[in-house]
Design a protein around this motif. Structure first.
Motif, PDB file in Angstrom:
ATOM      1  N   TYR A  89       0.850  -1.187   0.000  1.00  0.00           N
ATOM      2  CA  TYR A  89       0.000   0.000   0.000  1.00  0.00           C
ATOM      3  C   TYR A  89       0.888   1.239   0.000  1.00  0.00           C
ATOM      4  O   TYR A  89       2.015   1.230   0.532  1.00  0.00           O
ATOM      5  N   SER A  90       0.372   2.309  -0.578  1.00  0.00           N
ATOM      6  CA  SER A  90       1.001   3.622  -0.481  1.00  0.00           C
ATOM      7  C   SER A  90      -0.088   4.632  -0.148  1.00  0.00           C
ATOM      8  O   SER A  90      -0.995   4.870  -0.960  1.00  0.00           O
ATOM      9  N   ASN A  91      -0.030   5.162   1.067  1.00  0.00           N
ATOM     10  CA  ASN A  91      -1.016   6.149   1.508  1.00  0.00           C
ATOM     11  C   ASN A  91      -2.450   5.639   1.329  1.00  0.00           C
ATOM     12  O   ASN A  91      -3.317   6.319   0.793  1.00  0.00           O
ATOM     13  N   ASN A  92      -2.682   4.389   1.774  1.00  0.00           N
ATOM     14  CA  ASN A  92      -4.005   3.739   1.755  1.00  0.00           C
ATOM     15  C   ASN A  92      -4.438   3.211   0.388  1.00  0.00           C
ATOM     16  O   ASN A  92      -5.538   2.701   0.251  1.00  0.00           O
ATOM     17  N   GLN A  93      -3.575   3.329  -0.629  1.00  0.00           N
ATOM     18  CA  GLN A  93      -3.925   2.855  -1.969  1.00  0.00           C
ATOM     19  C   GLN A  93      -3.002   1.707  -2.376  1.00  0.00           C
ATOM     20  O   GLN A  93      -1.787   1.760  -2.128  1.00  0.00           O
ATOM     21  N   PRO A  94      -3.553   0.659  -3.025  1.00  0.00           N
ATOM     22  CA  PRO A  94      -2.708  -0.444  -3.518  1.00  0.00           C
ATOM     23  C   PRO A  94      -1.655   0.092  -4.486  1.00  0.00           C
ATOM     24  O   PRO A  94      -1.929   1.009  -5.274  1.00  0.00           O
ATOM     25  N   LYS A  95      -0.460  -0.480  -4.431  1.00  0.00           N
ATOM     26  CA  LYS A  95       0.636   0.009  -5.259  1.00  0.00           C
ATOM     27  C   LYS A  95       1.460  -1.168  -5.778  1.00  0.00           C
ATOM     28  O   LYS A  95       1.630  -2.170  -5.083  1.00  0.00           O
ATOM     29  N   GLY A  96       1.943  -1.039  -7.002  1.00  0.00           N
ATOM     30  CA  GLY A  96       2.827  -2.064  -7.545  1.00  0.00           C
ATOM     31  C   GLY A  96       2.095  -3.336  -7.925  1.00  0.00           C
ATOM     32  O   GLY A  96       0.897  -3.346  -8.212  1.00  0.00           O
ATOM     33  N   THR A  97       2.811  -4.453  -7.893  1.00  0.00           N
ATOM     34  CA  THR A  97       2.252  -5.742  -8.299  1.00  0.00           C
ATOM     35  C   THR A  97       1.701  -6.506  -7.106  1.00  0.00           C
ATOM     36  O   THR A  97       2.409  -6.701  -6.112  1.00  0.00           O
ATOM     37  N   TRP A  98       0.450  -6.928  -7.205  1.00  0.00           N
ATOM     38  CA  TRP A  98      -0.196  -7.748  -6.177  1.00  0.00           C
ATOM     39  C   TRP A  98      -0.364  -9.163  -6.718  1.00  0.00           C
ATOM     40  O   TRP A  98      -0.706  -9.352  -7.898  1.00  0.00           O
ATOM     41  N   LYS A  99      -0.166 -10.158  -5.857  1.00  0.00           N
ATOM     42  CA  LYS A  99      -0.310 -11.560  -6.258  1.00  0.00           C
ATOM     43  C   LYS A  99      -1.400 -12.231  -5.422  1.00  0.00           C
ATOM     44  O   LYS A  99      -1.535 -11.946  -4.223  1.00  0.00           O
ATOM     45  N   TYR A 100      -2.153 -13.142  -6.074  1.00  0.00           N
ATOM     46  CA  TYR A 100      -3.293 -13.798  -5.428  1.00  0.00           C
ATOM     47  C   TYR A 100      -3.128 -15.318  -5.499  1.00  0.00           C
ATOM     48  O   TYR A 100      -2.629 -15.849  -6.508  1.00  0.00           O
ATOM     49  N   TYR A 101      -3.589 -16.008  -4.402  1.00  0.00           N
ATOM     50  CA  TYR A 101      -3.370 -17.446  -4.285  1.00  0.00           C
ATOM     51  C   TYR A 101      -4.673 -18.162  -3.921  1.00  0.00           C
ATOM     52  O   TYR A 101      -5.585 -17.573  -3.326  1.00  0.00           O
ATOM     53  N   SER A 102      -4.730 -19.451  -4.235  1.00  0.00           N
ATOM     54  CA  SER A 102      -5.903 -20.270  -3.905  1.00  0.00           C
ATOM     55  C   SER A 102      -5.815 -20.724  -2.453  1.00  0.00           C
ATOM     56  O   SER A 102      -4.771 -20.570  -1.801  1.00  0.00           O
ATOM     57  N   GLU A 103      -6.900 -21.316  -1.936  1.00  0.00           N
ATOM     58  CA  GLU A 103      -6.898 -21.812  -0.549  1.00  0.00           C
ATOM     59  C   GLU A 103      -5.914 -22.950  -0.361  1.00  0.00           C
ATOM     60  O   GLU A 103      -5.542 -23.276   0.772  1.00  0.00           O
ATOM     61  N   GLU A 104      -5.489 -23.572  -1.470  1.00  0.00           N
ATOM     62  CA  GLU A 104      -4.508 -24.653  -1.384  1.00  0.00           C
ATOM     63  C   GLU A 104      -3.078 -24.113  -1.430  1.00  0.00           C
ATOM     64  O   GLU A 104      -2.112 -24.865  -1.330  1.00  0.00           O
ATOM     65  N   GLY A 105      -2.946 -22.791  -1.612  1.00  0.00           N
ATOM     66  CA  GLY A 105      -1.630 -22.179  -1.617  1.00  0.00           C
ATOM     67  C   GLY A 105      -1.011 -22.022  -2.993  1.00  0.00           C
ATOM     68  O   GLY A 105       0.152 -21.631  -3.113  1.00  0.00           O
ATOM     69  N   LYS A 106      -1.775 -22.303  -4.061  1.00  0.00           N
ATOM     70  CA  LYS A 106      -1.243 -22.195  -5.415  1.00  0.00           C
ATOM     71  C   LYS A 106      -1.454 -20.786  -5.972  1.00  0.00           C
ATOM     72  O   LYS A 106      -2.488 -20.176  -5.775  1.00  0.00           O
ATOM     73  N   PHE A 107      -0.441 -20.311  -6.696  1.00  0.00           N
ATOM     74  CA  PHE A 107      -0.531 -18.992  -7.334  1.00  0.00           C
ATOM     75  C   PHE A 107      -1.645 -18.990  -8.375  1.00  0.00           C
ATOM     76  O   PHE A 107      -1.766 -19.914  -9.181  1.00  0.00           O
ATOM     77  N   GLU A 108      -2.484 -17.937  -8.360  1.00  0.00           N
ATOM     78  CA  GLU A 108      -3.611 -17.863  -9.298  1.00  0.00           C
ATOM     79  C   GLU A 108      -3.474 -16.721 -10.296  1.00  0.00           C
ATOM     80  O   GLU A 108      -3.676 -16.900 -11.495  1.00  0.00           O
ATOM     81  N   SER A 109      -3.148 -15.512  -9.781  1.00  0.00           N
ATOM     82  CA  SER A 109      -3.085 -14.376 -10.697  1.00  0.00           C
ATOM     83  C   SER A 109      -2.296 -13.245 -10.064  1.00  0.00           C
ATOM     84  O   SER A 109      -1.932 -13.289  -8.889  1.00  0.00           O
ATOM     85  N   LYS A 110      -2.042 -12.214 -10.869  1.00  0.00           N
ATOM     86  CA  LYS A 110      -1.390 -11.015 -10.352  1.00  0.00           C
ATOM     87  C   LYS A 110      -2.025  -9.793 -10.978  1.00  0.00           C
ATOM     88  O   LYS A 110      -2.667  -9.854 -12.029  1.00  0.00           O
ATOM     89  N   GLU A 111      -1.850  -8.648 -10.311  1.00  0.00           N
ATOM     90  CA  GLU A 111      -2.487  -7.417 -10.752  1.00  0.00           C
ATOM     91  C   GLU A 111      -1.533  -6.249 -10.532  1.00  0.00           C
ATOM     92  O   GLU A 111      -0.843  -6.192  -9.504  1.00  0.00           O
ATOM     93  N   LYS A 112      -1.482  -5.342 -11.484  1.00  0.00           N
ATOM     94  CA  LYS A 112      -0.599  -4.201 -11.398  1.00  0.00           C
ATOM     95  C   LYS A 112      -1.388  -2.943 -11.033  1.00  0.00           C
ATOM     96  O   LYS A 112      -2.417  -2.649 -11.637  1.00  0.00           O
ATOM     97  N   PHE A 113      -0.923  -2.205 -10.016  1.00  0.00           N
ATOM     98  CA  PHE A 113      -1.569  -0.958  -9.595  1.00  0.00           C
ATOM     99  C   PHE A 113      -0.616   0.216  -9.854  1.00  0.00           C
ATOM    100  O   PHE A 113       0.593   0.076  -9.726  1.00  0.00           O
TER     101      PHE A 113
END
Length: 395
Positions: free
Chosen positions: A371-395
C-alpha cells in the motif's frame, strides 16, 4: 431470589480459601473505576496483606508440606534474583482489596479483556515501590516496551513472573507479564496493552461498572465489606463462555440458554470470620424473551462506495492509531471471528503504507502486495486456498 447462610471452614479446604477466611474483610470500591463492559467481577478483600500471607503460609504447611516448601522456595528465589523484599516493596503499599474482571471486547480487538486492580493505601507510595521493582527487574530482564503515556496515564510494562501466583494461585496466572497504570487509588494491571488502553477509554468516558443498573441493584442487597465477592452480568458473560467449554458442555448450556438469561445478574458474597463464614446469593429474575430480528430494507444507492471518501478502516481512531504505533510495531492486524489471522498491514500516519498480507481462515496466504497512503501500489499476487498462485495485478 436471595439465599443466606453460614458455613464452617473444614480442614480440607483449599489453603488460599482458608487463609482468606482467617484474614478478615475489606471495603469494596473497585467498581467505581472498573469498566461498564464488565461481564465477570471477582473482589477479594482482607484486613492486611502481610497478615494474609502469614495465614497462607500456615495453611499451606498444614494442607500440603510439599506445596508449602515450593511456595517458600519460590518466594526466596524471586527476592534473591531481583534483590527486593516482597513484603516491603510489594505488600506494604496494598490496602487489602484485589479486583479481577473479565470484560466484553473493547475498542482494540475481539478478545475478552482481563483486568486486575489492586487498591493502595497511598498511591504515591505504590508508584514509588513499583518503580523500584521495575528498575530491579529491568536490570535482569530486558524488555521491549518502554513506558508510554496515553491521555496522562502512564502505560508501563514489566515481567513479574511468579509474583501474583505466589500469593493467590491460579486465579492470577494471566498476569505474569503485565502492562499496568495508575487510576485513582488503584494500580491496574492487564495481560494485554489493548485491554488496558480500552479500560482507560471507559474510565475517561465514565462508562463504569458502578453505573450499571443491575450491579447497583445487586450491591444494594449486600454488605459493603467483603472477603470474596462475585458478580456476573449474564448478557455480557454468556458470549464469552463458549471458548471455555468443550463441545458437549457448551451444547448443554445452549439448550438451557433461556433459563440462564432469565437470571441476568448473579451475585455471591462471602464474609470470613475466622473458623466460619457467612454466605449470601442474590439472583435477579426476569423471564427471558428472545428479541425478534427486524429486517430493514436497504437502498442500493446507499451501499455505493464514495471512492473519494475514507472508509472506516482507513480512518483510524486516535486510540487505535496510538496502539498500533506504540505497541504493534506499526502493523495493523485483523482477525476472523474464530480468531485466525485475516490480514497484516504496515501502517504510517494512521494509514496503510507498506507491506500487506491477507490470509484464508486455514492460514494459507490469500494475497500479498503493498500500500502507499491507503492505496494499492505495484504488483499484487493472489493465491488459492490450497496455496497455489492464481493471478497477479498491477496498480
Amino acid at each position: 431470589m436471595e439465599m443466606k447462610g453460614y458455613t464452617l471452614c473444614k480442614d480440607t479446604a483449599d489453603p488460599y480459601v482458608a487463609a482468606l477466611l482467617n484474614s478478615g474483610k475489606h471495603s469494596m470500591k473497585a467498581h467505581e473505576i472498573l469498566s461498564g463492559r464488565t461481564a465477570l467481577y471477582t473482589n477479594i478483600g482482607f484486613n492486611n496483606p502481610v497478615t494474609f500471607v502469614k495465614e497462607l503460609e500456615e495453611a499451606l504447611a498444614v494442607h500440603d508440606k510439599q506445596l508449602h516448601d515450593t511456595y517458600k522456595s519460590s518466594r526466596k528465589k524471586i527476592e534473591g534474583l531481583f534483590g527486593i523484599s516482597l513484603e516491603e516493596n510489594f505488600l506494604s503499599w496494598m490496602s487489602g482489596e484485589f479486583a479481577v474482571t473479565q470484560s466484553e471486547p473493547g475498542l482494540l480487538g475481539r478478545e475478552p479483556e482481563l483486568i486486575l486492580a489492586i487498591r493502595a493505601k497511598n498511591i504515591k507510595d505504590a508508584r514509588k515501590n513499583m518503580e523500584f521493582i521495575e528498575k530491579k527487574i529491568r536490570r535482569r530482564t530486558p524488555v521491549k516496551i518502554k513506558t508510554v503515556n496515553y491521555k496522562d496515564f502512564d502505560i508501563n510494562y514489566v515481567e513479574m513472573k511468579g509474583f501474583f501466583r505466589l500469593f493467590f494461585g491460579k486465579l492470577f496466572d494471566k498476569f505474569e507479564k503485565p502492562y499496568y497504570t495508575y487510576v485513582d487509588d488503584y494500580v491496574v494491571f492487564s495481560n494485554k496493552a489493548a485491554s488496558l488502553l480500552s479500560f482507560v477509554e471507559d474510565y475517561e468516558q465514565k462508562n463504569l461498572l458502578k453505573n450499571n443498573p443491575g450491579f447497583k441493584n445487586a450491591l444494594s442487597y449486600l454488605k459493603s465489606n467483603s472477603t470474596i465477592f462475585l458478580y456476573t452480568d449474564i448478557n455480557k458473560f454468556y458470549p464469552l463462555l463458549k471458548p471455555m467449554m468443550n463441545v458437549a458442555t457448551w451444547n448443554e448450556i445452549e439448550s438451557n440458554k433461556d433459563v440462564l438469561y432469565s437470571f441476568p445478574y448473579w451475585t455471591m458474597q462471602v464474609v470470613g470470620d475466622g473458623s466460619s463464614a457467612s454466605l449470601q446469593y442474590v439472583m435477579d429474575y426476569k423471564p427471558y424473551k428472545p428479541e425478534e430480528s427486524v429486517v430493514v430494507a436497504s437502498d442500493e444507492a446507499d451501499e455505493e462506495m464514495n471512492e473519494d471518501a475514507e472508509t472506516e478502516k482507513e480512518q483510524m481512531s486516535e486510540l487505535k492509531r496510538f496502539y498500533i504505533e506504540k505497541f504493534q510495531g506499526n502493523v495493523l492486524r485483523e482477525f476472523y471471528p474464530e480468531g485466525a489471522l485475516k490480514s497484516e498491514a504496515e501502517v504510517k500516519g494512521g494509514k496503510r503504507h507498506g507491506r500487506y498480507r491477507e490470509y484464508y481462515e486455514n492460514g494459507k496466504l490469500k494475497s500479498r502486495g503493498k500500500y502507499s497512503n491507503n492505496q494499492p501500489k505495484g504488483t499484487w499476487k493472489y493465491y488459492s486456498e490450497e496455496g497455489k498462485f492464481e493471478s497477479k495485478e498491477k496498480f
